[in-house]
Design a protein around this motif. Structure first.
Motif, PDB file in Angstrom:
ATOM      1  N   SER A  64      79.860  80.551   7.838  1.00 15.11           N
ATOM      2  CA  SER A  64      80.460  81.486   6.880  1.00 15.11           C
ATOM      3  C   SER A  64      79.870  81.165   5.510  1.00 15.11           C
ATOM      4  O   SER A  64      79.282  80.091   5.320  1.00 15.11           O
ATOM      5  N   PHE A  65      79.976  82.115   4.589  1.00 15.88           N
ATOM      6  CA  PHE A  65      79.497  81.812   3.229  1.00 15.88           C
ATOM      7  C   PHE A  65      80.311  82.526   2.173  1.00 15.88           C
ATOM      8  O   PHE A  65      80.994  83.519   2.450  1.00 15.88           O
ATOM      9  N   PHE A  66      80.241  81.987   0.956  1.00 24.01           N
ATOM     10  CA  PHE A  66      80.726  82.662  -0.249  1.00 24.01           C
ATOM     11  C   PHE A  66      79.522  82.866  -1.152  1.00 24.01           C
ATOM     12  O   PHE A  66      78.697  81.968  -1.299  1.00 24.01           O
ATOM     13  N   ASN A  67      79.440  84.043  -1.763  1.00 24.52           N
ATOM     14  CA  ASN A  67      78.419  84.303  -2.788  1.00 24.52           C
ATOM     15  C   ASN A  67      79.117  84.707  -4.077  1.00 24.52           C
ATOM     16  O   ASN A  67      80.014  85.556  -4.052  1.00 24.52           O
ATOM     17  N   SER A  68      78.663  84.136  -5.171  1.00 24.09           N
ATOM     18  CA  SER A  68      79.157  84.568  -6.476  1.00 24.09           C
ATOM     19  C   SER A  68      78.059  85.420  -7.107  1.00 24.09           C
ATOM     20  O   SER A  68      76.908  84.991  -7.190  1.00 24.09           O
ATOM     21  N   ALA A  85      81.664  87.588  -2.900  1.00 22.47           N
ATOM     22  CA  ALA A  85      81.323  88.152  -1.589  1.00 22.47           C
ATOM     23  C   ALA A  85      81.411  87.073  -0.519  1.00 22.47           C
ATOM     24  O   ALA A  85      81.149  85.899  -0.796  1.00 22.47           O
ATOM     25  N   ALA A  86      81.763  87.468   0.672  1.00 22.28           N
ATOM     26  CA  ALA A  86      81.885  86.481   1.747  1.00 22.28           C
ATOM     27  C   ALA A  86      81.605  87.122   3.098  1.00 22.28           C
ATOM     28  O   ALA A  86      81.856  88.309   3.292  1.00 22.28           O
ATOM     29  N   GLU A  87      81.066  86.328   3.999  1.00 24.95           N
ATOM     30  CA  GLU A  87      80.876  86.784   5.384  1.00 24.95           C
ATOM     31  C   GLU A  87      81.223  85.628   6.314  1.00 24.95           C
ATOM     32  O   GLU A  87      81.026  84.467   5.951  1.00 24.95           O
ATOM     33  N   SER A  88      81.728  85.962   7.496  1.00 22.86           N
ATOM     34  CA  SER A  88      82.043  84.922   8.482  1.00 22.86           C
ATOM     35  C   SER A  88      81.629  85.393   9.867  1.00 22.86           C
ATOM     36  O   SER A  88      82.065  86.452  10.315  1.00 22.86           O
ATOM     37  N   ARG A  89      80.786  84.604  10.522  1.00 23.04           N
ATOM     38  CA  ARG A  89      80.358  84.970  11.880  1.00 23.04           C
ATOM     39  C   ARG A  89      81.566  85.019  12.819  1.00 23.04           C
ATOM     40  O   ARG A  89      81.617  85.828  13.740  1.00 23.04           O
ATOM     41  N   LYS A  90      82.542  84.137  12.583  1.00 25.84           N
ATOM     42  CA  LYS A  90      83.715  84.079  13.452  1.00 25.84           C
ATOM     43  C   LYS A  90      84.471  85.413  13.443  1.00 25.84           C
ATOM     44  O   LYS A  90      85.026  85.827  14.452  1.00 25.84           O
ATOM     45  N   ASN A  91      84.441  86.094  12.265  1.00 23.70           N
ATOM     46  CA  ASN A  91      85.189  87.354  12.152  1.00 23.70           C
ATOM     47  C   ASN A  91      84.699  88.408  13.142  1.00 23.70           C
ATOM     48  O   ASN A  91      85.455  89.306  13.508  1.00 23.70           O
ATOM     49  N   SER A  92      83.409  88.295  13.562  1.00 23.35           N
ATOM     50  CA  SER A  92      82.867  89.287  14.505  1.00 23.35           C
ATOM     51  C   SER A  92      83.669  89.314  15.797  1.00 23.35           C
ATOM     52  O   SER A  92      83.700  90.321  16.499  1.00 23.35           O
ATOM     53  N   SER A  93      84.310  88.180  16.157  1.00 24.55           N
ATOM     54  CA  SER A  93      85.058  88.164  17.422  1.00 24.55           C
ATOM     55  C   SER A  93      86.571  88.134  17.194  1.00 24.55           C
ATOM     56  O   SER A  93      87.331  87.906  18.123  1.00 24.55           O
ATOM     57  N   PHE A 115      89.701  93.603 -16.693  1.00 27.10           N
ATOM     58  CA  PHE A 115      90.588  94.767 -16.743  1.00 27.10           C
ATOM     59  C   PHE A 115      90.788  95.436 -15.385  1.00 27.10           C
ATOM     60  O   PHE A 115      91.606  96.327 -15.242  1.00 27.10           O
ATOM     61  N   CYS A 116      90.045  94.995 -14.392  1.00 26.96           N
ATOM     62  CA  CYS A 116      90.261  95.576 -13.057  1.00 26.96           C
ATOM     63  C   CYS A 116      89.822  94.577 -11.986  1.00 26.96           C
ATOM     64  O   CYS A 116      88.772  93.932 -12.126  1.00 26.96           O
ATOM     65  N   ILE A 117      90.643  94.433 -10.970  1.00 27.21           N
ATOM     66  CA  ILE A 117      90.271  93.653  -9.775  1.00 27.21           C
ATOM     67  C   ILE A 117      90.443  94.609  -8.605  1.00 27.21           C
ATOM     68  O   ILE A 117      91.516  95.214  -8.449  1.00 27.21           O
ATOM     69  N   LEU A 118      89.373  94.789  -7.857  1.00 21.08           N
ATOM     70  CA  LEU A 118      89.485  95.776  -6.777  1.00 21.08           C
ATOM     71  C   LEU A 118      88.846  95.279  -5.493  1.00 21.08           C
ATOM     72  O   LEU A 118      87.967  94.409  -5.534  1.00 21.08           O
ATOM     73  N   ASP A 119      89.353  95.829  -4.397  1.00 23.17           N
ATOM     74  CA  ASP A 119      88.720  95.524  -3.111  1.00 23.17           C
ATOM     75  C   ASP A 119      87.254  95.911  -3.206  1.00 23.17           C
ATOM     76  O   ASP A 119      86.923  97.033  -3.617  1.00 23.17           O
ATOM     77  N   GLY A 120      86.369  94.997  -2.835  1.00 23.90           N
ATOM     78  CA  GLY A 120      84.943  95.285  -2.920  1.00 23.90           C
ATOM     79  C   GLY A 120      84.294  95.476  -1.557  1.00 23.90           C
ATOM     80  O   GLY A 120      83.090  95.681  -1.454  1.00 23.90           O
ATOM     81  N   THR A 121      85.110  95.412  -0.508  1.00 26.81           N
ATOM     82  CA  THR A 121      84.561  95.434   0.857  1.00 26.81           C
ATOM     83  C   THR A 121      83.921  96.796   1.169  1.00 26.81           C
ATOM     84  O   THR A 121      82.810  96.861   1.693  1.00 26.81           O
ATOM     85  N   LEU A 122      84.619  97.863   0.812  1.00 29.61           N
ATOM     86  CA  LEU A 122      84.056  99.193   1.090  1.00 29.61           C
ATOM     87  C   LEU A 122      82.917  99.515   0.128  1.00 29.61           C
ATOM     88  O   LEU A 122      81.954 100.191   0.507  1.00 29.61           O
ATOM     89  N   ILE A 123      83.038  99.034  -1.113  1.00 31.38           N
ATOM     90  CA  ILE A 123      81.928  99.255  -2.059  1.00 31.38           C
ATOM     91  C   ILE A 123      80.666  98.625  -1.479  1.00 31.38           C
ATOM     92  O   ILE A 123      79.597  99.233  -1.473  1.00 31.38           O
ATOM     93  N   THR A 124      80.797  97.406  -0.952  1.00 33.73           N
ATOM     94  CA  THR A 124      79.635  96.737  -0.356  1.00 33.73           C
ATOM     95  C   THR A 124      79.043  97.567   0.775  1.00 33.73           C
ATOM     96  O   THR A 124      77.832  97.785   0.852  1.00 33.73           O
ATOM     97  N   ALA A 125      79.915  98.035   1.664  1.00 35.37           N
ATOM     98  CA  ALA A 125      79.421  98.792   2.823  1.00 35.37           C
ATOM     99  C   ALA A 125      78.706 100.060   2.366  1.00 35.37           C
ATOM    100  O   ALA A 125      77.643 100.416   2.892  1.00 35.37           O
ATOM    101  N   MET A 126      79.280 100.726   1.377  1.00 32.87           N
ATOM    102  CA  MET A 126      78.679 101.982   0.899  1.00 32.87           C
ATOM    103  C   MET A 126      77.381 101.716   0.141  1.00 32.87           C
ATOM    104  O   MET A 126      76.356 102.347   0.389  1.00 32.87           O
TER     105      MET A 126
END
Ligand SMILES: NC(=O)c1ccc[n+]([C@@H]2O[C@H](COP(=O)([O-])OP(=O)(O)OC[C@H]3O[C@@H](n4cnc5c(N)ncnc54)[C@H](O)[C@@H]3O)[C@@H](O)[C@H]2O)c1
Length: 346
Positions: A64-68, A85-93, A115-126
């Motif tokens: 797994s990793f964290f990226n700043s 940003a973060a990814e985890s191979r374990k999450n695939s299963s 001034f804003c904290i938002l989910d970035g998961t969909l932004i990343t995918a898009m």
């Protein structure tokens, strides 16, 4: 950017980010092009992402990793921020959790208040697929009709949108995954959404050989594309870590990357491996900014093989996050939280 000393932070969870328009691929592609335009004009400070692979000592073989991913966007945007940003191979299963999970923070560059904290998961995918879409727009053979997508996960889902938006002549998309059931399920989700035939398959090589453009967005940790996959005139776009072997990349007539300064720092990327081996220099590559700014004049003839790869840029997340914030504020959605009522020390 509206400056304020109000320590209020708008928190946007994923459902609100959707309401504020994150799934609009046309908007995302425009934001991606604007980001690379500003980057190429020196209006963005975007240092290479800081990467933490885990467990300790795993190097490029992380579980797994964290990226700043901090940045400042100048010009008419004038916003700072960072993506965690973060990814985890374990999450695939693990059902119910994405492979990649991200959060985006936007800050005022003058008062430095977030001034804003938002989910970035969909932004990343898009935005990841939009980058591939922009690469495709500038490098694909004219009137491309057949495209192969390898990887039917989250990025594969948005890649269908990006291809349909960027390549208006496309008629057939092969959607490939080593897990055929995933490819079939995703193809079914897109049934009747676009007037494009979507063909699920697990035979990516056969699909690639019938395509003008091949885009990979897999979690493969070793290359699976060798030179026997490559036809004259093809564009190959690699969005995952290390999907095409070094020969495929180094023998391409044009090698394009999203951002040279960053991609050479990431050891699992083919461009970084070739650079470290002394086989690739900045002068040998085309950057996405060069394409958007018209500094690269495009394909020469019909035989050129073009390889593109991307590592992703924090500035994309901040650019799109800011647009989502403005939409959400106009719509009056989200939850206000505060850093303090009154700062204890100032
Ligand atoms: N460049 C960028 O900016 C950027 C940003 C985000 C994610 N990514 C990368 O995109 C990739 C996909 O991410 P995701 O969130 O869609 O993951 P995901 O787990 O949702 O989907 C990945 C899919 O790839 C398939 N796959 C793995 N190896 C394969 C192979 N050899 N052949 C065919 N299919 C294979 C898996 O079965 C899975 O369906 C990851 O490598 C991620 O790091 C890149």
């Amino acid at each position: 950017m509206i400056h304020s000393i109000d320590p209020g932070i708008l928190f946007l969870q994923e459902e609100e980010v959707i309401k504020a328009g994150v799934l609009d691929m046309k908007m995302t592609i425009q934001a991606v092009e604007k980001t690379y335009e500003l980057l190429g004009k020196g209006q963005i400070i975007n240092p290479p992402k800081t990467h933490i692979g885990m467990p300790i000592g795993s190097g490029a073989n992380w579980n797994s990793f964290f990226n700043s991913m901090p940045c400042y966007i100048g010009g008419d945007i004038n916003v700072g921020g960072t993506k965690w940003a973060a990814e985890s191979r374990k999450n695939s299963s693990i059902p119910g959790i994405p492979y990649g999970i991200d959060i985006t923070i936007l800050s005022d560059p003058e008062t430095v208040l977030p001034f804003c904290i938002l989910d970035g998961t969909l932004i990343t995918a898009m935005r990841t697929s939009a980058v591939a879409g922009v690469f495709a727009k500038y490098t694909a053979p004219k009137n491309t009709e057949t495209v192969t997508l390898v990887g039917a996960g989250v990025i594969g889902r948005t890649m269908v949108m990006a291809v349909c938006e960027s390549l208006p002549a496309v008629k057939k998309i092969y959607l490939c995954d080593m897990n055929l059931a995933k490819a079939k399920a995703l193809a079914a989700d897109y049934k009747d959404v676009y007037s494009v035939e979507i063909v699920p398959t697990s035979d990516a090589k056969t699909a690639a050989l019938d395509s003008q453009v091949v885009i990979t967005e897999t979690t493969a940790s070793s290359p699976f594309i060798d030179k026997s996959w490559i036809k004259k005139g093809m564009t190959v776009i690699n969005m995952g870590s290390y999907e095409a072997d070094l020969d495929v990349v180094s023998s391409s007539d044009v090698i394009a990357v999203d951002y040279w300064d960053q991609i050479i720092t990431y050891e699992s990327k083919a461009a970084a491996k070739l650079y470290k081996a002394g086989k690739l220099t900045r002068e040998n590559v085309v950057e996405l900014s060069d394409m958007v700014l018209g500094k690269w004049t495009g394909r020469k003839g019909t035989d050129e093989v073009i390889n593109c790869s991307s590592l992703g840029l924090g500035a994309l997340d901040i650019m799109i996050g800011y647009e989502i914030f403005l939409n959400a504020r106009r719509m009056g959605i989200g939850t206000m939280v505060k850093l303090w009522d009154k700062p204890l020390w100032e």
